[in-house]
Design a protein around this motif. Structure first.
Motif, short mmCIF file in Angstrom:
data_model
loop_
_atom_site.label_atom_id
_atom_site.label_comp_id
_atom_site.label_asym_id
_atom_site.label_seq_id
_atom_site.Cartn_x
_atom_site.Cartn_y
_atom_site.Cartn_z
N ARG A 69 -11.00 4.02 -13.89
CA ARG A 69 -10.36 2.59 -13.97
C ARG A 69 -10.54 1.52 -12.68
NH1 ARG A 69 -4.35 0.68 -12.71
NH2 ARG A 69 -5.84 -1.09 -12.25
N SER A 70 -10.81 0.48 -12.77
CA SER A 70 -10.98 -0.25 -11.69
C SER A 70 -9.62 -0.91 -10.97
CB SER A 70 -12.15 -1.40 -12.27
OG SER A 70 -13.17 -0.96 -12.52
N VAL A 71 -9.69 -0.85 -9.76
CA VAL A 71 -8.69 -1.57 -8.89
C VAL A 71 -9.03 -3.04 -8.77
CG1 VAL A 71 -7.51 -1.32 -7.02
CG2 VAL A 71 -7.70 0.42 -7.90
N ARG A 72 -8.20 -3.92 -8.92
CA ARG A 72 -8.22 -5.36 -8.86
C ARG A 72 -7.19 -5.75 -7.72
NH1 ARG A 72 -12.47 -4.39 -9.18
NH2 ARG A 72 -13.96 -4.93 -11.17
N SER A 73 -6.13 -5.17 -7.68
CA SER A 73 -5.14 -5.46 -6.77
C SER A 73 -4.34 -4.36 -6.38
CB SER A 73 -4.00 -6.63 -7.51
OG SER A 73 -3.58 -6.06 -8.42
N LEU A 74 -3.94 -4.22 -5.25
CA LEU A 74 -3.24 -3.09 -4.81
C LEU A 74 -1.99 -3.47 -3.76
CD1 LEU A 74 -4.74 -2.94 -1.74
CD2 LEU A 74 -5.98 -1.26 -2.85
N VAL A 75 -1.20 -2.45 -3.55
CA VAL A 75 -0.16 -2.54 -2.71
C VAL A 75 -0.21 -1.95 -1.16
CG1 VAL A 75 2.29 -1.99 -2.21
CG2 VAL A 75 1.63 -2.57 -4.51
N VAL A 76 -0.19 -2.59 -0.15
CA VAL A 76 -0.83 -2.06 1.37
C VAL A 76 0.58 -1.53 1.86
CG1 VAL A 76 -1.75 -2.77 3.27
CG2 VAL A 76 -2.64 -3.60 1.24
N GLY A 77 0.44 -0.28 2.63
CA GLY A 77 1.61 0.24 3.34
C GLY A 77 1.21 -0.44 4.80
N VAL A 78 2.39 -0.91 5.37
CA VAL A 78 2.28 -1.17 6.94
C VAL A 78 2.97 -0.35 7.87
CG1 VAL A 78 2.80 -3.31 8.39
CG2 VAL A 78 2.15 -3.70 5.95
N ASN A 79 2.15 0.11 8.80
CA ASN A 79 2.83 0.95 9.44
C ASN A 79 3.45 0.38 10.70
OD1 ASN A 79 2.10 4.17 9.07
ND2 ASN A 79 0.03 3.07 8.59
N ALA A 80 4.29 0.99 11.81
CA ALA A 80 4.86 0.56 12.49
C ALA A 80 4.06 -0.32 13.62
CB ALA A 80 5.89 1.51 13.61
N PRO A 81 3.03 0.03 14.04
CA PRO A 81 2.31 -0.88 15.13
C PRO A 81 1.98 -2.14 14.71
CG PRO A 81 1.39 1.53 15.12
CD PRO A 81 2.13 1.41 13.77
N PHE A 82 1.71 -2.24 13.31
CA PHE A 82 1.47 -3.73 12.77
C PHE A 82 2.85 -4.41 12.09
CE2 PHE A 82 -2.14 -0.78 12.22
CZ PHE A 82 -2.94 -1.33 12.97
N SER A 83 3.90 -3.98 12.64
CA SER A 83 5.18 -4.55 11.99
C SER A 83 6.18 -4.73 13.08
CB SER A 83 5.67 -3.92 10.82
OG SER A 83 6.00 -2.37 11.33
N GLU A 170 -9.86 -9.06 4.39
CA GLU A 170 -10.99 -9.35 4.73
C GLU A 170 -11.79 -8.21 3.82
OE1 GLU A 170 -13.14 -12.41 5.43
OE2 GLU A 170 -11.11 -13.03 4.64
N ALA A 171 -11.34 -7.13 4.36
CA ALA A 171 -11.66 -5.81 3.84
C ALA A 171 -11.97 -5.73 2.52
CB ALA A 171 -11.27 -4.65 4.66
N LEU A 172 -10.78 -5.89 1.90
CA LEU A 172 -10.48 -5.83 0.36
C LEU A 172 -11.52 -6.98 -0.44
CD1 LEU A 172 -6.76 -5.10 0.12
CD2 LEU A 172 -8.39 -3.54 -0.15
N ARG A 173 -11.45 -8.29 0.17
CA ARG A 173 -12.11 -9.49 -0.54
C ARG A 173 -13.66 -9.12 -0.73
NH1 ARG A 173 -14.95 -13.29 0.94
NH2 ARG A 173 -14.74 -12.70 3.31
N LYS A 174 -14.23 -8.42 0.26
CA LYS A 174 -15.50 -8.09 0.16
C LYS A 174 -15.85 -7.14 -1.00
CE LYS A 174 -16.62 -8.51 5.18
NZ LYS A 174 -16.77 -8.04 6.28
N HIS A 175 -14.69 -6.63 -1.37
CA HIS A 175 -14.97 -5.65 -2.74
C HIS A 175 -14.44 -6.13 -3.95
CE1 HIS A 175 -16.95 -2.83 0.00
NE2 HIS A 175 -15.81 -3.04 1.07
N GLY A 176 -13.87 -7.43 -3.73
CA GLY A 176 -13.11 -7.92 -5.20
C GLY A 176 -11.86 -7.63 -5.40
N ILE A 177 -11.10 -7.17 -4.35
CA ILE A 177 -9.88 -6.71 -4.44
C ILE A 177 -8.69 -7.47 -3.85
CG2 ILE A 177 -8.34 -4.55 -4.14
CD1 ILE A 177 -10.81 -2.92 -3.90
N SER A 178 -7.74 -7.61 -4.36
CA SER A 178 -6.61 -8.58 -3.82
C SER A 178 -5.42 -7.84 -3.27
CB SER A 178 -6.06 -9.62 -4.45
OG SER A 178 -5.65 -9.12 -5.70
N ALA A 179 -4.93 -8.07 -2.16
CA ALA A 179 -3.37 -7.19 -1.67
C ALA A 179 -2.38 -8.00 -2.12
CB ALA A 179 -3.40 -7.26 -0.25
N ASP A 180 -1.54 -7.48 -3.23
CA ASP A 180 -0.47 -8.12 -3.93
C ASP A 180 0.58 -8.08 -2.93
OD1 ASP A 180 -1.60 -8.65 -6.22
OD2 ASP A 180 -0.79 -6.87 -7.46
#
Length: 396
Positions: A69-83, A170-180
């Motif tokens: 199946r194709s992924v068009r949107s996904l959930v992103v985990g955020v680690n401590a250094p970025f939060s 930006e990394a996801l957009r280049k492949h037609g995917i959004s971060a929900d």
């Protein structure tokens, strides 16, 4: 139930994409998984953003091919250094005609926390009450129907770096995917591996990865604080590589086979070097190198925990995750002895990749799937109801 969820976990050395769905018992079924190594990040910055983009694409593609199946949107985990985690104390007037606390008042106090902005560099992900105050009494559960004129609460607010969001989008957009949605990895991992009864009085989550270790303090299923330590599994291997003058691959192999606290007197390790024959070294030297680094890590964990206000005794358990040290045999017992605290690896069984180094990805997946199964919106605006915002309390 066929509803599927895709998550992206960007770790310190690999990108992992999972496509999962729940079975009839709401357990996780892995439909597809994709893993790709990359150069990671340091001090909250990606070492090679171009390689990150290709690693994201490769991980997602592998998961898509397996899940068919194709992924068009996904959930992103955020680690401590970025939060970032900020505690605020909120107060609202009780508005019900009966003078008792209602869901409307609980909603209002969560809404007030949503207005607490960390800085222009961060966006809010989660607001979770730590404790409530009613007429001078402390409540760790929701104080519904208590008589009061005023309701107060300490609320944990967890933020995501806007820079991190931009790079990932930006990394996801280049492949037609959004971060929900973005979900805090320490908060999700805490709900996955720390039993609620242990969280009530406070517990530490130590996620030791490849290049760094994240120490999080969790109380009553709310995130109290986070600290990143620049020591991880690679430092054990690099110490061996430097100290014994052997290639990193050979050092990594030694690290993985090592067992803490064994008596290695007079033992000899034979190390086979590709194109270099066999190298022999006293195992006591290996023990000295590894345990010196482990002692340093224990001291840094203790310092980080004290800085967040954690009580450093056997009443505060430590839950160990990540692939840096949790997979080394005897590591829990070694840390218990050094810290005089209970140390546990409590990774729930998963149908695939059931290992502490995949705990972050499955934690985010379980967190997202629980929200989806309950049919409540999550990770959006403060206009949602109380249960929408207390995901950290009501998981499972």
């Amino acid at each position: 139930m066929s509803r599927q969820t895709a998550v992206l976990d960007i770790g310190s050395s690999k990108v992992l994409c999972l496509i999962c769905s729940p079975d009839d018992n709401s357990e996780v079924i892995v439909q597809g998984a994709g893993i790709c190594g990359y150069k990671g990040y340091k001090n909250g910055d990606f070492v090679d953003e171009k390689r990150l983009t290709s690693a994201v694409a490769e991980a997602v593609e592998k998961a898509e091919n397996e899940a068919k199946r194709s992924v068009r949107s996904l959930v992103v985990g955020v680690n401590a250094p970025f939060s970032e985690c900020v505690l605020t104390k909120e107060s609202v007037q009780v508005t019900s005609r009966q003078g008792t606390i209602s869901m409307k008042d609980i909603d209002a106090i969560i809404d007030s926390a949503y207005g607490a902005q960390s800085s222009d560099d961060f966006d809010l992900m989660h607001s979770t009450p730590l404790e409530f105050y009613v007429n001078g009494r402390v409540f760790y559960d929701v104080p519904l129907n208590e008589k009061a004129d005023t309701l107060e609460a300490v609320v944990s607010n967890v933020y995501v770096s806007r820079k991190f969001r931009y790079i990932v989008q930006e990394a996801l957009r280049k492949h037609g995917i959004s971060a929900d949605t973005y979900i805090s990895v320490p908060l999700a991992e805490g709900s996955l591996v720390i039993p609620p009864e242990c969280s009530r009085s406070g517990a530490l989550l130590v996620d030791c990865g490849y290049t760094h270790t994240d120490v999080s303090y969790i109380k009553n299923m709310a995130l109290i604080g986070m600290k990143t330590i620049n020591v991880g599994g690679v430092h054990f291997a690099s110490d061996l590589s430097y100290g014994l003058n052997i290639p990193m691959a050979a050092a990594e192999s030694i690290k993985r086979r090592y067992v803490y606290s064994l008596d290695y007197r007079d033992s000899i390790e034979s190390i086979r070097i590709p194109d270099g024959g066999v190298f022999r070294v006293e195992f006591a030297a290996i023990q000295e190198i590894i345990e010196a680094r482990a002692n340093e890590l224990a001291e840094l964990v203790a310092s980080a925990a004290r800085g967040m206000g954690a009580v450093m005794d056997r009443g505060t358990p430590i839950y160990l995750t990540g692939g840096g040290i949790a997979l080394m045999r005897g590591s829990c017992e070694f840390l218990e002895k050094k810290l005089n605290m209970r140390v546990r690896v409590n990774m729930p069984w998963m149908p695939r990749l059931s290992s502490p180094n995949y705990a972050s990805a499955f934690a985010v997946m379980r967190y997202a799937m629980n929200a989806a199964l309950s049919e409540k919106p999550w990770g959006k605006s403060s206009k949602g109801g109380f249960l929408d915002k207390l995901k950290g309390i009501f998981i499972d």
